[in-house]
Motif scaffolding. Structure first.
Motif, PDB file in Angstrom:
ATOM      1  N   VAL A  27       0.852  -1.189   0.000  1.00  0.00           N
ATOM      2  CA  VAL A  27       0.000   0.000   0.000  1.00  0.00           C
ATOM      3  C   VAL A  27       0.879   1.227   0.000  1.00  0.00           C
ATOM      4  O   VAL A  27       2.065   1.179   0.369  1.00  0.00           O
ATOM      5  N   SER A  28       0.296   2.377  -0.388  1.00  0.00           N
ATOM      6  CA  SER A  28       1.016   3.636  -0.307  1.00  0.00           C
ATOM      7  C   SER A  28       1.112   4.079   1.147  1.00  0.00           C
ATOM      8  O   SER A  28       0.359   3.619   2.029  1.00  0.00           O
ATOM      9  N   GLU A  29       1.949   5.030   1.372  1.00  0.00           N
ATOM     10  CA  GLU A  29       2.296   5.405   2.735  1.00  0.00           C
ATOM     11  C   GLU A  29       1.111   5.961   3.511  1.00  0.00           C
ATOM     12  O   GLU A  29       0.938   5.682   4.698  1.00  0.00           O
ATOM     13  N   ARG A  30       0.244   6.750   2.856  1.00  0.00           N
ATOM     14  CA  ARG A  30      -0.826   7.445   3.598  1.00  0.00           C
ATOM     15  C   ARG A  30      -2.138   6.651   3.663  1.00  0.00           C
ATOM     16  O   ARG A  30      -3.165   7.180   4.064  1.00  0.00           O
ATOM     17  N   VAL A  31      -2.088   5.390   3.268  1.00  0.00           N
ATOM     18  CA  VAL A  31      -3.314   4.568   3.311  1.00  0.00           C
ATOM     19  C   VAL A  31      -3.677   4.265   4.761  1.00  0.00           C
ATOM     20  O   VAL A  31      -2.860   3.746   5.517  1.00  0.00           O
ATOM     21  N   SER A  32      -4.928   4.590   5.111  1.00  0.00           N
ATOM     22  CA  SER A  32      -5.389   4.360   6.483  1.00  0.00           C
ATOM     23  C   SER A  32      -6.056   3.006   6.601  1.00  0.00           C
ATOM     24  O   SER A  32      -6.351   2.325   5.609  1.00  0.00           O
ATOM     25  N   ALA A  33      -6.319   2.617   7.838  1.00  0.00           N
ATOM     26  CA  ALA A  33      -7.005   1.347   8.094  1.00  0.00           C
ATOM     27  C   ALA A  33      -8.413   1.385   7.505  1.00  0.00           C
ATOM     28  O   ALA A  33      -8.928   0.379   7.014  1.00  0.00           O
ATOM     29  N   GLY A  34      -9.062   2.563   7.550  1.00  0.00           N
ATOM     30  CA  GLY A  34     -10.406   2.676   6.982  1.00  0.00           C
ATOM     31  C   GLY A  34     -10.416   2.450   5.478  1.00  0.00           C
ATOM     32  O   GLY A  34     -11.327   1.812   4.933  1.00  0.00           O
ATOM     33  N   ILE A  35      -9.387   2.971   4.794  1.00  0.00           N
ATOM     34  CA  ILE A  35      -9.307   2.756   3.346  1.00  0.00           C
ATOM     35  C   ILE A  35      -9.078   1.282   3.057  1.00  0.00           C
ATOM     36  O   ILE A  35      -9.690   0.709   2.143  1.00  0.00           O
ATOM     37  N   ARG A  36      -8.190   0.656   3.825  1.00  0.00           N
ATOM     38  CA  ARG A  36      -7.936  -0.776   3.604  1.00  0.00           C
ATOM     39  C   ARG A  36      -9.221  -1.584   3.813  1.00  0.00           C
ATOM     40  O   ARG A  36      -9.527  -2.505   3.042  1.00  0.00           O
ATOM     41  N   HIS A  37      -9.983  -1.211   4.814  1.00  0.00           N
ATOM     42  CA  HIS A  37     -11.232  -1.942   5.076  1.00  0.00           C
ATOM     43  C   HIS A  37     -12.218  -1.773   3.917  1.00  0.00           C
ATOM     44  O   HIS A  37     -12.878  -2.732   3.489  1.00  0.00           O
ATOM     45  N   GLN A  38     -12.315  -0.552   3.386  1.00  0.00           N
ATOM     46  CA  GLN A  38     -13.227  -0.308   2.260  1.00  0.00           C
ATOM     47  C   GLN A  38     -12.791  -1.096   1.031  1.00  0.00           C
ATOM     48  O   GLN A  38     -13.613  -1.728   0.363  1.00  0.00           O
ATOM     49  N   VAL A  39     -11.498  -1.076   0.715  1.00  0.00           N
ATOM     50  CA  VAL A  39     -11.003  -1.809  -0.461  1.00  0.00           C
ATOM     51  C   VAL A  39     -11.204  -3.306  -0.283  1.00  0.00           C
ATOM     52  O   VAL A  39     -11.604  -4.012  -1.221  1.00  0.00           O
ATOM     53  N   GLU A  40     -10.977  -3.801   0.901  1.00  0.00           N
ATOM     54  CA  GLU A  40     -11.138  -5.234   1.149  1.00  0.00           C
ATOM     55  C   GLU A  40     -12.594  -5.650   0.909  1.00  0.00           C
ATOM     56  O   GLU A  40     -12.868  -6.736   0.392  1.00  0.00           O
ATOM     57  N   GLY A  41     -13.574  -4.740   1.251  1.00  0.00           N
ATOM     58  CA  GLY A  41     -14.979  -5.066   1.026  1.00  0.00           C
ATOM     59  C   GLY A  41     -15.365  -5.054  -0.440  1.00  0.00           C
ATOM     60  O   GLY A  41     -16.309  -5.744  -0.847  1.00  0.00           O
ATOM     61  N   LEU A  42     -14.655  -4.291  -1.246  1.00  0.00           N
ATOM     62  CA  LEU A  42     -14.984  -4.201  -2.670  1.00  0.00           C
ATOM     63  C   LEU A  42     -14.212  -5.208  -3.524  1.00  0.00           C
ATOM     64  O   LEU A  42     -14.576  -5.436  -4.674  1.00  0.00           O
ATOM     65  N   ALA A  43     -13.132  -5.783  -2.967  1.00  0.00           N
ATOM     66  CA  ALA A  43     -12.193  -6.533  -3.794  1.00  0.00           C
ATOM     67  C   ALA A  43     -12.571  -7.995  -4.009  1.00  0.00           C
ATOM     68  O   ALA A  43     -11.915  -8.696  -4.791  1.00  0.00           O
ATOM     69  N   GLY A  44     -13.597  -8.492  -3.344  1.00  0.00           N
ATOM     70  CA  GLY A  44     -13.940  -9.907  -3.506  1.00  0.00           C
ATOM     71  C   GLY A  44     -14.241 -10.271  -4.953  1.00  0.00           C
ATOM     72  O   GLY A  44     -14.778  -9.470  -5.720  1.00  0.00           O
ATOM     73  N   TYR A  45     -13.903 -11.488  -5.328  1.00  0.00           N
ATOM     74  CA  TYR A  45     -14.063 -11.906  -6.735  1.00  0.00           C
ATOM     75  C   TYR A  45     -14.341 -13.394  -6.798  1.00  0.00           C
ATOM     76  O   TYR A  45     -13.675 -14.204  -6.134  1.00  0.00           O
ATOM     77  N   GLU A  46     -15.352 -13.771  -7.588  1.00  0.00           N
ATOM     78  CA  GLU A  46     -15.624 -15.170  -7.905  1.00  0.00           C
ATOM     79  C   GLU A  46     -15.699 -15.294  -9.419  1.00  0.00           C
ATOM     80  O   GLU A  46     -16.505 -14.598 -10.046  1.00  0.00           O
TER      81      GLU A  46
END
Length: 814
Positions: A27-46
């Motif tokens: 991740v980039s340096e300024r990525v917060s835990a909230g951003i990681r949580h949002q991306v993790e919720g959108l990143a699922g793939y089947e």
């Protein structure tokens, strides 16, 4: 300008978690835990089931790509590109790689003006694991992918279901407004991305920036993004509960929603087309006020911008612009430009629409356009009024000299163009309402000519009748012309006596015909036909104008046209009282009095009116007007009426009505029908006469009388002397001397039985004494009933039955 923070999410051995598995690789340096949580919720793939075990570059290239965008408002926007990569480091299938970008500000400004969908297949995306956990931010502008308005237009031209674009765009508008979702199914995610790009280009840019989307989800019903793509291989299923939340466009199978409400803005945008829309959006910015949200808000600014660019507007577009223009104060001088665009390209506007354009031209400072529109508006209103356009505004006073001069010139020109009499009538009404003052000789000539035309016309409709009535009452010149035209007709042609009963001569009044006796008489004759209640009054007004005392047959027939008899009792009475007594009358008057007296009396009120007439005709100086037979009828009626009022005994009164005239004349018959029987029952009866004369009553009177006596004997709570006299006479009927029909004998028998069984002992005692002079044995029987009445009624009733049947009309043989 801040850059875009990057995040890599996949199943790997090295990442932020410190162990192997799905995690953020870097991740980039300024990525917060909230951003990681949002991306993790959108990143699922089947992947589709058939592509789960893809591990070659060719198979992996076939797997759907998910470009996902979630505008976050103040929290920033997030965009991901998720690809299937097959196996993870442990050689297990199901791994994917999500490359995410996040910006703290709004996406579009920081991305160099591009839309999120334009990052489809951008070279910035990667699917390779980083060697370290830290990756740099990306600066703006971001590199675009292959999508553009031109490629979207080419895609639509080649797609077999391009006609579904308006419905798709309408559904997306609805999803944005109601937080719903639209699902697009097509063969590839590339095609899906083109659909998404087309929609984004056609959406107003502020709305397009709020659109969330994903070009591929295996399970669409688990997402609430605005636009969701999927492929047929995913076999997406939508249950009944999903119908309200998800609108599905299956371009692969050709299945689409049956009905999608489509706003006129959507039709305008798709008519402009994706290839030209960006220019229109740039122009629209000059017309919008910045508070637009719904399609209704955007419709007018887009239509105004499109019109300025040469796009042809529909009627709905024009209405939207006009409805919006009157309140679009933010446009300033541009309001006049919008008015000019609409006016020059749309010449079929109504008066209300022209008024809006005129006001906009004035507000925008375009005096020439304002004056041109006002001239058109004025002429349009006049023509609309004259030609009878529904809800056309009526005339208003014109006070400015220049306007009055132009209006008068226009009025004279329209007079020459008038297609029929109704338009000429309306032109005169408009002239009067506008308070114009054309030359007097011109106005008089026009009024007289129109009056002549209307007198010769037939079949005038209700509308024309009402307008001519207004003209007659509001324009003295036309009223005078109409009176002159009527006089001309009567002078030139005979047989026009009913002219004043016809349109429009019926609109003239007495004040219009002063000094013209002949016209007045015809006018009054017509009034009598329309107002029958005034006929007698009008008769004497005509006699006064003629200088005559008595009407002749022709005048009577002219005033009373209904079938004979023409005079009612009231008419004849009033005429008798108003004709000078002692002076001779025309033979026709005697004939009409005869028919009035002898007409059929149909009810009690008619009888009262007939008696009033007969009384009036016997006054001094009036009976001489009558024929001998009429006089005899009147005298008979009054004599019988006096007998009804003065008689003292019932049978004597009945004898007074045994005259031949009863059958010949209606009034005596009516006296007998309505008044004789009630009068007889009020008077005492002489039993000696009644028991022998009842057969001479005639069947109808005898039947009514017997039934009335029986009813009184049964229902009266008290037996007075009058009722006792009638019951005595009926019970004592001598069947040997009186030939009564069987039905009447049965009434006598029934009355005998009822009195013996139900009358009180004192009343039976009175009845026995009254009977004794006529039937001693029947009197004894009733006396015995009276003595034993209390407590032994049934016994004595049987005794009477054994000794003599009460039905036997001959009590002396009992």
């Amino acid at each position: 300008m801040s850059g875009f923070q990057q995040l890599y999410y996949t199943s790997c051995e090295h990442g932020l978690s410190g162990s192997s598995g799905f995690q953020f690789n870097a991740v980039s340096e300024r990525v917060s835990a909230g951003i990681r949580h949002q991306v993790e919720g959108l990143a699922g793939y089947e992947p589709p089931r058939s592509l789960v075990e893809s591990d070659t570059p060719e198979l992996l290239a076939r797997c759907p790509v998910n470009l996902c965008h979630a505008p976050g408002g103040r929290s920033g926007a997030t965009t991901l590109c998720v690809r299937y990569v097959g196996r993870d480091s442990a050689r297990r299938f199901g791994n994917y790689f999500a490359h995410a970008l996040h910006t703290e500000g709004e996406f579009t400004p920081d991305s160099g003006g591009l839309l999120a969908i334009e990052l489809w297949d951008s070279p910035l995306w990667t699917a390779r694991v980083a060697d370290t956990t830290g990756i740099p931010e990306l600066p703006a502008p971001l590199p675009r992918g292959p999508l553009s308005p031109r490629s979207a237009r080419a895609f639509l031209r080649a797609h077999p279901h391009a006609e579904q674009l308006p419905a798709l765009l309408a559904a997306v508008f609805t999803a944005l407004a109601q937080d719903g979702s639209v699902v697009v199914i097509d063969d590839t995610t590339e095609r899906i991305a083109h659909w998404f790009a087309t929609v984004c280009y056609l959406l107003p840019p502020p709305l397009a920036r709020t659109l969330s989307f994903a070009t591929y989800l295996f399970r669409p019903t688990r997402s609430r993004l605005h636009l969701i793509g999927t492929v047929p291989e995913a076999h997406p299923e939508f249950g009944p509960d999903d119908e309200e939340s998800y609108t599905v466009f299956d371009f692969s199978a050709g299945r689409f929603p049956e009905v999608v409400p489509t706003h006129h803005l959507v039709r305008l945008l798709t008519r402009i087309g994706v290839g030209s829309i960006r220019s229109v959006w740039s122009w629209t910015a000059e017309y919008a006020h910045g508070q637009e949200r719904t399609p209704g808000d955007w419709h007018a600014p887009v239509a105004a911008a499109a019109a300025a660019g040469g796009t042809e507007l529909t009627d709905a577009d024009v209405r939207a612009v006009l409805d919006w223009l009157s309140g679009a104060e933010h446009l300033g001088a541009r309001r006049a430009a919008v008015a000019a665009d609409i006016h020059h390209k749309h010449r079929d506007l109504d008066d209300d629409q022209l008024s809006v354009l005129s006001a906009a031209a004035r507000a925008g400072g375009d005096a020439a356009l304002h004056q041109e529109l006002e001239g058109e508006l004025h002429q349009s209103r006049i023509r609309a009024y004259v030609t009878g356009v529904a809800n056309a505004p009526g005339p208003v006073p014109i006070t400015r000299p220049a306007e009055r001069e132009r209006a008068t010139a226009l009025w004279r020109r329209l007079l020459g163009e008038a297609a029929d009499s109704r338009q000429r009538v309306r032109l005169l009404l408009w002239m009067a309402g506008a308070r114009l003052t054309p030359p007097p000789e011109l106005l008089a000539a026009q009024c007289l000519d129109l009056a002549r035309t209307l007198l010769g016309a037939s079949g005038a409709g209700q509308g024309l009748r009402e307008e001519v009535a207004r003209l007659v009452h509001g324009l003295p010149e036309f009223r005078a012309g109409l009176a002159t035209a009527v006089q001309e007709v009567l002078n030139e042609r005979g047989g026009q006596e009913q002219l004043f009963a016809q349109f429009p001569a019926e609109l003239l009044g007495e004040r219009d015909l002063g000094g013209r006796p002949r016209l007045l008489e015809y006018y009054w004759r017509a009034q009598a036909e329309r107002q029958p209640g005034r006929t007698v009054e009008l008769l004497f007004r005509i006699l006064e104008v003629r200088g005559q005392d008595s009407p002749d047959a022709e005048l009577l027939r002219g005033l009373w046209r209904q079938p004979s008899p023409a005079w009612t009792y009231q008419d004849a009475t009033e005429i008798a009282r108003r004709l000078p007594p002692g002076r001779p009358v025309d033979e026709a008057v005697a004939e009409w009095f005869d028919r009035a007296v002898k007409q059929e009396v149909r009810d009690e009120q008619g009888l009262r009116d007939c008696l009033v007439l007969c009384d009036a005709l016997t006054a001094p100086g009036r009976s001489a007007w009558l024929r001998a037979v009429t006089r005899e009828c009147v005298e008979t009626v009054l004599r019988l009426d006096a007998a009804l009022r003065e008689a003292t005994e019932a049978t004597a009164l009945a004898r007074a009505f045994r005259i031949p005239q009863i059958g010949a004349w209606s009034a005596p018959r009516a006296l007998k029908r309505y008044r004789l029987l009630p009068a007889m029952l009020r008077l005492p009866a002489d039993p000696a006469r009644l028991r022998t004369e009842i057969a001479e009553f005639g069947f109808s009177l005898a039947d009514g009388y017997l039934r009335a006596v029986q009813r009184a004997a049964v229902t009266s709570a008290r037996v007075d002397e009058v009722l006792l006299s009638h019951v005595t006479g009926v019970i004592a009927v001598n069947a040997e001397r009186v030939a009564l029909p069987q039905s009447h004998l049965e009434i006598v028998g029934t009355l005998r039985l009822h009195t013996s069984q139900h009358w009180r002992s004192e009343d039976l005692d009175r009845l026995a004494r009254a009977l004794r002079p006529y039937d001693a044995r029947l009197a004894d029987t009733y006396q015995e009933c009276a003595e034993n009445r209390l407590g032994r009624v049934q016994k004595w009733s049987r005794k009477i039955g054994r000794r003599r049947s009460p039905n036997d009309p001959r009590p002396e043989e009992a």
